[in-house]
Design an enzyme around this catalytic site. Structure first.
Site, PDB file in Angstrom:
ATOM      1  N   MET A 100     -12.185   4.840  -0.526  1.00  0.00           N
ATOM      2  CA  MET A 100     -12.869   5.062   0.759  1.00  0.00           C
ATOM      3  C   MET A 100     -13.501   6.438   0.665  1.00  0.00           C
ATOM      4  SD  MET A 100      -9.865   3.403   3.043  1.00  0.00           S
ATOM      5  CE  MET A 100      -8.781   3.437   1.637  1.00  0.00           C
ATOM      6  N   SER A 157       0.830  -1.201   0.000  1.00  0.00           N
ATOM      7  CA  SER A 157       0.000   0.000   0.000  1.00  0.00           C
ATOM      8  C   SER A 157       0.868   1.256   0.000  1.00  0.00           C
ATOM      9  CB  SER A 157      -0.913   0.004   1.228  1.00  0.00           C
ATOM     10  OG  SER A 157      -1.537   1.270   1.312  1.00  0.00           O
ATOM     11  N   MET A 186      -8.945   8.410  -0.039  1.00  0.00           N
ATOM     12  CA  MET A 186      -9.797   8.781   1.106  1.00  0.00           C
ATOM     13  C   MET A 186     -10.289  10.211   0.957  1.00  0.00           C
ATOM     14  SD  MET A 186      -7.395   7.334   4.144  1.00  0.00           S
ATOM     15  CE  MET A 186      -6.662   5.705   4.077  1.00  0.00           C
ATOM     16  N   ASP A 208      -4.882   3.712  -1.864  1.00  0.00           N
ATOM     17  CA  ASP A 208      -5.966   4.074  -0.950  1.00  0.00           C
ATOM     18  C   ASP A 208      -6.412   5.508  -1.184  1.00  0.00           C
ATOM     19  OD1 ASP A 208      -6.237   1.719   0.820  1.00  0.00           O
ATOM     20  OD2 ASP A 208      -4.155   2.159   1.332  1.00  0.00           O
ATOM     21  N   HIS A 260      -1.347  -1.319  -4.179  1.00  0.00           N
ATOM     22  CA  HIS A 260      -2.614  -0.939  -3.554  1.00  0.00           C
ATOM     23  C   HIS A 260      -2.660   0.574  -3.340  1.00  0.00           C
ATOM     24  CE1 HIS A 260      -6.207  -1.913  -1.141  1.00  0.00           C
ATOM     25  NE2 HIS A 260      -5.797  -0.985  -0.284  1.00  0.00           N
ATOM     26  N   HIS A 280      -8.471   1.311  -4.030  1.00  0.00           N
ATOM     27  CA  HIS A 280      -9.438   1.122  -2.945  1.00  0.00           C
ATOM     28  C   HIS A 280     -10.045   2.478  -2.595  1.00  0.00           C
ATOM     29  CE1 HIS A 280      -9.825  -0.031   1.634  1.00  0.00           C
ATOM     30  NE2 HIS A 280     -11.009   0.143   1.071  1.00  0.00           N
ATOM     31  N   ASP A 337      -7.026  -6.413   4.119  1.00  0.00           N
ATOM     32  CA  ASP A 337      -6.423  -5.077   4.135  1.00  0.00           C
ATOM     33  C   ASP A 337      -6.398  -4.484   5.539  1.00  0.00           C
ATOM     34  OD1 ASP A 337      -5.482  -2.585   3.524  1.00  0.00           O
ATOM     35  OD2 ASP A 337      -7.237  -1.948   2.376  1.00  0.00           O
ATOM     36  N   MET A 363     -11.855  -5.553   5.255  1.00  0.00           N
ATOM     37  CA  MET A 363     -11.050  -4.631   6.068  1.00  0.00           C
ATOM     38  C   MET A 363     -10.737  -5.306   7.401  1.00  0.00           C
ATOM     39  SD  MET A 363     -10.365  -1.769   4.449  1.00  0.00           S
ATOM     40  CE  MET A 363      -9.380  -1.302   5.866  1.00  0.00           C
TER      41      MET A 363
HETATM   42  C1  DX5 Z   1      -6.517   1.616   5.582  1.00  0.00           C
HETATM   43  C2  DX5 Z   1      -6.112   1.269   4.180  1.00  0.00           C
HETATM   44  C3  DX5 Z   1      -5.011   0.277   4.091  1.00  0.00           C
HETATM   45  C4  DX5 Z   1      -3.706   0.722   4.697  1.00  0.00           C
HETATM   46  C5  DX5 Z   1      -3.018  -0.499   5.212  1.00  0.00           C
HETATM   47  O1  DX5 Z   1      -7.651   2.395   5.536  1.00  0.00           O
HETATM   48  O2  DX5 Z   1      -7.211   0.728   3.458  1.00  0.00           O
HETATM   49  O3  DX5 Z   1      -4.805  -0.149   2.748  1.00  0.00           O
HETATM   50  O4  DX5 Z   1      -2.865   1.391   3.793  1.00  0.00           O
HETATM   51  O5  DX5 Z   1      -1.909  -0.136   5.927  1.00  0.00           O
HETATM   52  P1  DX5 Z   1      -1.208  -1.106   6.981  1.00  0.00           P
HETATM   53  O6  DX5 Z   1      -0.768  -2.329   6.216  1.00  0.00           O
HETATM   54  O7  DX5 Z   1      -0.093  -0.295   7.497  1.00  0.00           O
HETATM   55  O8  DX5 Z   1      -2.239  -1.463   8.017  1.00  0.00           O
HETATM   56 ZN    ZN Z   2      -6.764  -0.166   1.419  1.00  0.00          ZN
END
Ligand code: DX5
Ligand code: ZN
Length: 215
Positions: A67, A7, A36, A34, A32, A65, A174, A136
């Site tokens: 969010m 990620s 947000m 993310d 990956h 991903h 994840d 998650m």
């Molecule tokens: C959290 C994200 C994850 C995050 C995981 O909201 O969806 O993808 O980057 O990070 P680690 O592996 O550090 O928990």
């Molecule tokens: Zn994620």
């Protein structure tokens, strides 16, 4: 062997190109990403321009991903930015079936993500339409959180649902994934492991990716 999806949230954004080049040399098949929005989750990360930049630096699969609330508004834009897989949250979509179809119509693989409190069983009537189920294992919003142990049980139920429905869906875990739980997750049926901090805060990220891959 699981697919490893490091990620980028945990990468060094001042040296993004260097970190992506490191991933290019690694055994990770996916990257990956993310996204947000500060509404669906209490944090804001990055969006299309960063994804477009990463797309220009790698041939790896861009596992995106979202969010964000109402993700259906941006399906086309993420395709244009370079996303190969687009995952939306079950909790963020009133018309999930329509959103999944829109993602597939754009030529991307469609994923659905579940928050820790959302039961697997709610996917009963959509599981055959999706390519990826993201479970998650922390509350979304931040990297570096502690793995929620109930995920093991959910993973088993997800595998059962997929088998029972004869669906072709990859299961991705994840949040809080590292060398301490990767093997158990793989044994219980995880196909894809997302790893942020366990990779990027490691002294030798390439070695950790390889160890996760062989877990
Ligand atoms: C959290 C994200 C994850 C995050 C995981 O909201 O969806 O993808 O980057 O990070 P680690 O592996 O550090 O928990
Ligand atoms: Zn994620």
């Amino acid at each position: 062997m699981p697919i490893i999806a490091p990620s980028v949230l945990a990468a060094d954004f001042g040296n993004l190109q260097r970190d992506i080049e490191m991933l290019n040399q690694s055994e990770a098949e996916w990257i990956h990403l993310d996204v947000m929005d500060g509404v669906f989750v209490p944090n804001i990360s990055y969006g299309m321009p960063v994804i477009k930049t990463i797309d220009g630096l790698t041939d790896k699969v861009l596992d995106t991903h979202l969010m964000i609330v109402q993700p259906e508004r941006y399906v086309k834009e993420f395709k244009e930015a370079g996303a190969d897989i687009l995952t939306v949250h079950y909790e963020a979509c009133s018309h999930l079936h329509r959103t999944v179809q829109a993602i597939k119509d754009e030529g991307m693989k469609a994923g659905v993500a579940l928050n820790p409190h959302t039961p697997i069983e709610l996917l009963e009537d959509i599981i055959r339409d999706i390519d990826l189920l993201l479970i998650m294992s922390v509350n979304p919003g931040f990297g570096g959180q502690k793995f929620i142990r109930n995920t093991y049980e959910k993973l088993v139920r997800a595998s059962e649902l997929i088998d029972r429905k004869n669906a072709e869906v990859l299961i991705e875990i994840d949040g809080g994934v590292g060398l301490g739980n990767a093997e158990q997750l793989t044994q219980l049926g995880a196909d894809v492991l997302v790893a942020g901090n366990s990779v990027f805060s490691a002294h030798n990220p390439l070695e950790i990716i390889s160890e996760l891959k062989n877990s």
